[in-house]
Design a protein around this motif. Structure first.
Motif, short mmCIF file in Angstrom:
data_model
loop_
_atom_site.label_atom_id
_atom_site.label_comp_id
_atom_site.label_asym_id
_atom_site.label_seq_id
_atom_site.Cartn_x
_atom_site.Cartn_y
_atom_site.Cartn_z
N LEU A 26 2.13 -12.26 17.58
CA LEU A 26 1.57 -11.51 17.39
C LEU A 26 1.51 -9.97 17.81
O LEU A 26 0.82 -9.15 16.88
N LEU A 27 2.07 -10.12 18.49
CA LEU A 27 1.89 -8.90 19.36
C LEU A 27 3.48 -7.56 19.14
O LEU A 27 3.58 -6.82 19.18
N ALA A 28 4.13 -8.47 18.55
CA ALA A 28 5.85 -8.16 18.48
C ALA A 28 5.51 -7.20 17.47
O ALA A 28 6.18 -6.70 17.01
N GLU A 29 4.39 -7.06 16.57
CA GLU A 29 4.32 -6.27 15.64
C GLU A 29 3.81 -5.14 16.01
O GLU A 29 2.29 -4.86 16.35
N GLU A 30 4.57 -4.20 15.27
CA GLU A 30 3.78 -2.99 16.21
C GLU A 30 2.65 -2.24 15.89
O GLU A 30 1.78 -1.87 16.65
N ARG A 31 1.78 -2.27 13.95
CA ARG A 31 0.62 -1.80 14.71
C ARG A 31 -0.06 -2.77 15.34
O ARG A 31 -1.71 -2.40 15.54
N ARG A 32 -0.16 -4.44 15.04
CA ARG A 32 -1.36 -4.78 15.84
C ARG A 32 -0.99 -4.91 17.38
O ARG A 32 -2.10 -4.34 17.87
N MET A 33 0.44 -4.47 17.94
CA MET A 33 0.57 -3.50 19.27
C MET A 33 -0.61 -2.77 19.28
O MET A 33 -1.27 -2.31 20.12
N ARG A 34 -0.64 -1.22 18.77
CA ARG A 34 -0.77 -0.42 18.61
C ARG A 34 -2.33 -0.94 18.68
O ARG A 34 -3.23 0.27 19.58
N ALA A 35 -2.76 -1.53 17.67
CA ALA A 35 -4.35 -1.88 17.27
C ALA A 35 -5.06 -2.45 18.71
O ALA A 35 -6.06 -1.57 20.00
N LEU A 36 -4.51 -3.27 19.58
CA LEU A 36 -4.93 -3.87 20.90
C LEU A 36 -4.95 -2.75 21.66
O LEU A 36 -5.37 -3.09 22.63
N ALA A 37 -3.72 -2.08 21.79
CA ALA A 37 -3.64 -0.95 23.30
C ALA A 37 -5.09 0.07 23.09
O ALA A 37 -5.62 0.28 23.87
#
Length: 198
Positions: A31-42
């Motif tokens: 799930l977090l390997a996708e950049e947009r999801r990682m940025r949103a989580l951050a």
């Protein structure tokens, strides 16, 4: 919780299932390997508590933010708390990290001692027994400092503070004092050096 395939819900049904826990951890990593999801989580981790604030903090479009948050919620990485505020599900990450730790090796040798008192590069606590304490302290010195390299006190403190993050009852100052007392570090005018031969 719903997922595209339903596998996350299936694995959560039996939290004691190690295979399920491993699969759940893999799903979150994917799930977090996708950049947009990682940025949103951050962005949520840094305090953005609405989709609009997430979009602004993460530099994402409203559509990308909505999709990222949808997937993060589906997998349980982000929750909606009181008054609709977004929050990171730290408990889920802690639980999965705890279950992923390898079991300590059997025996009473140096490896077993380190497995008991050092986990994931962090000091859990210092042993009460002096022989074991020296072993753990030597390990920390060897993993943290290069022989012969000069370290200012600020750097020494930063490196030792990282070891103490999850520790019960020990701080970087105490740790530094032990390392100096045991000659794993030599101090002179605010500069610390690890001896060449240990």
């Amino acid at each position: 919780m719903t997922t595209d395939s339903g596998t996350a819900a299936d694995t959560e049904a039996d939290p004691g299932n190690d295979a399920g826990t491993s699969e759940r951890a893999r799903q979150l990593i994917g799930l977090l390997a996708e950049e947009r999801r990682m940025r949103a989580l951050a962005a949520v981790a840094l305090g953005a508590d609405t989709p609009e604030r997430v979009a602004e903090a993460a530099g994402l479009s409203a559509k990308d933010t909505a999709l990222a948050l949808l997937r993060l919620r589906e997998q349980g990485a982000v929750t909606t708390g009181t008054a609709g505020a977004l929050a990171v599900s730290y408990g889920l990450f802690r639980e999965l990290a705890q279950r992923q730790r390898p079991a300590p090796r059997a025996g009473s040798g140096p490896d077993a001692v380190l497995d008991t008192f050092v986990r994931d590069g962090r000091l859990v606590r210092l042993p009460a027994q002096w022989t074991r304490k020296k072993l753990v302290l030597r390990h920390i010195a060897e993993q943290t400092f290069e022989p012969g390299v000069a370290y200012p006190e600020r750097v020494v403190n930063e490196r030792l503070r990282a070891w103490c993050e999850d520790s019960d009852g020990i701080d970087h100052v105490t740790l530094r004092r032990y390392l100096v007392d045991l000659h794993h570090l030599h101090r002179s005018e605010g500069i610390y050096r690890c001896p060449e031969a240990r």
